[in-house]
Design a protein around this motif. Structure first.
Motif, mmCIF file in Angstrom:
data_model
loop_
_atom_site.group_PDB
_atom_site.id
_atom_site.type_symbol
_atom_site.label_atom_id
_atom_site.label_comp_id
_atom_site.label_asym_id
_atom_site.label_seq_id
_atom_site.Cartn_x
_atom_site.Cartn_y
_atom_site.Cartn_z
ATOM 1 N N GLU A 161 107.391 18.342 16.630
ATOM 2 C CA GLU A 161 105.979 17.989 16.784
ATOM 3 C C GLU A 161 105.180 18.344 15.539
ATOM 4 O O GLU A 161 104.223 17.652 15.189
ATOM 5 N N ASP A 162 105.588 19.407 14.846
ATOM 6 C CA ASP A 162 104.909 19.839 13.620
ATOM 7 C C ASP A 162 105.216 18.856 12.485
ATOM 8 O O ASP A 162 106.349 18.795 11.996
ATOM 9 N N LYS A 163 104.230 18.098 12.064
ATOM 10 C CA LYS A 163 104.454 17.067 11.033
ATOM 11 C C LYS A 163 104.853 17.667 9.684
ATOM 12 O O LYS A 163 105.461 16.987 8.865
ATOM 13 N N GLY A 164 104.512 18.924 9.464
ATOM 14 C CA GLY A 164 104.892 19.575 8.205
ATOM 15 C C GLY A 164 106.388 19.762 8.051
ATOM 16 O O GLY A 164 106.870 20.001 6.939
ATOM 17 N N GLN A 165 107.141 19.649 9.152
ATOM 18 C CA GLN A 165 108.594 19.826 9.102
ATOM 19 C C GLN A 165 109.359 18.504 9.065
ATOM 20 O O GLN A 165 110.589 18.505 9.014
ATOM 21 N N TRP A 166 108.654 17.391 9.120
ATOM 22 C CA TRP A 166 109.315 16.089 9.221
ATOM 23 C C TRP A 166 110.258 15.813 8.052
ATOM 24 O O TRP A 166 111.389 15.375 8.252
ATOM 25 N N ILE A 167 109.787 16.060 6.838
ATOM 26 C CA ILE A 167 110.595 15.716 5.661
ATOM 27 C C ILE A 167 111.864 16.553 5.605
ATOM 28 O O ILE A 167 112.971 16.022 5.412
#
Length: 301
Positions: A161-167
């Motif tokens: 859910e945390d977009k900062g971890q997507w990459i």
């Protein structure tokens, strides 16, 4: 990436269905199909997202189960609910017939990117974005989205859910698939110390037979759709299913998995095409560049 979670959810769904209380066959046959679908969804949460994930595009192609009247809209979508975006199947055929992208004006291209960026922001920038896209998927309002594959990854918790971890998460999963695909066979000296049934040659012939069975099904995948007749696409489908079967020896490959994988690969392809088109006149965000990189279609599927 996506297909592995879909196959796993289906296994979980089957397990849940096998543990359901017994019911009269006559009564079960009399229930409308949509009503049974809703009961299954309430009984097994995994079923809901599997159902959403493999419900196909605006053409009415529904892999999991068809709407009882075989209508082109989503079975839970009301007449008042509207979709935004484009029909990926129609867009693919249109692009193939006209060759490359339209030679539209610069202002038109810029407008395309602004529309593309706005759709991304509307989907993923809200604080409660995950609940919103889940509801949109249930209501059938994402079938024409240009970020449908990203939504699927969120449904199946491939992405956090945390977009900062997507990459970072995406890079880790792609590296994991690459490692599985390039997994070396046992050395000959190792195989000599193994029982006959586990020998290198036995494994070699098992893999050859498995790959042949997968290829046979892949060759028959949706012959009415030109995209799946491409040799490179067929190779990708075969490699994905073969890697999954080799990593899941208890399940291996089951007939029909190719029909679940096909819409996943196609929608990823359409999302990649939309990304490349929108990127011609403006620079997309780093998240878009990573998640929608066409070079990793096989890894992401």
């Amino acid at each position: 990436m996506i297909s592995q979670l879909v196959f796993s959810n289906i296994r979980l769904t089957r397990h849940c269905l096998q543990t359901r209380p017994a019911e009269s066959p006559t009564r079960r046959n009399e229930e409308p199909r949509v009503k049974r679908t809703q009961q299954l969804r309430s009984h097994c949460p995994a079923f809901m997202y599997t159902y959403i994930s493999i419900h196909a595009f605006g053409s009415g192609w529904l892999v999991a189960m068809q709407h009882p009247n075989f209508e082109t809209r989503h079975p839970l979508q009301t007449d008042e609910q509207q979709e935004t975006g484009f029909d990926p199947l129609q867009n693919f055929n249109k692009n193939r017939s006209r060759g490359s992208l339209d030679s539209s004006s610069l202002s038109q291209s810029q407008s395309t990117f602004l529309s593309y960026r706005k759709e991304w922001d509307d989907l993923f920038l809200n604080s409660n974005y995950l609940a919103r896209i889940r509801q949109a998927g249930i209501n059938g309002r994402l079938r024409s989205s240009r970020f449908r594959s990203v939504c699927w990854k969120l449904y199946l918790e491939v992405l956090p859910e945390d977009k900062g971890q997507w990459i970072n998460q995406t890079k880790e999963l792609r590296a994991k698939y690459e490692k599985i695909k390039e997994m070396p066979s046992r050395s000959f000296s190792d195989s000599c110390r193994l029982p006959v049934e586990q020998s290198l040659w036995n494994k070699f012939f098992q893999d050859k037979e498995l790959k042949g069975m997968v290829k046979q099904d892949v060759f028959r995948t949706f012959p009415e759709i030109r995209y799946f007749q491409d040799e490179d696409v067929r190779t990708k489908l075969t490699d994905i299913l073969f890697c999954y079967a080799r990593e899941n020896e208890q399940l291996l490959y089951k007939q029909g998995m190719h029909e679940l994988l096909a819409p996943i690969v196609f929608v990823l392809h359409c999302d990649h095409q939309a990304f490349q088109h929108a990127s011609e006149t403006a620079s997309p965000s780093e998240e878009m560049k990573c998640l929608l990189n066409p070079e990793y279609l096989e890894h992401d599927a």
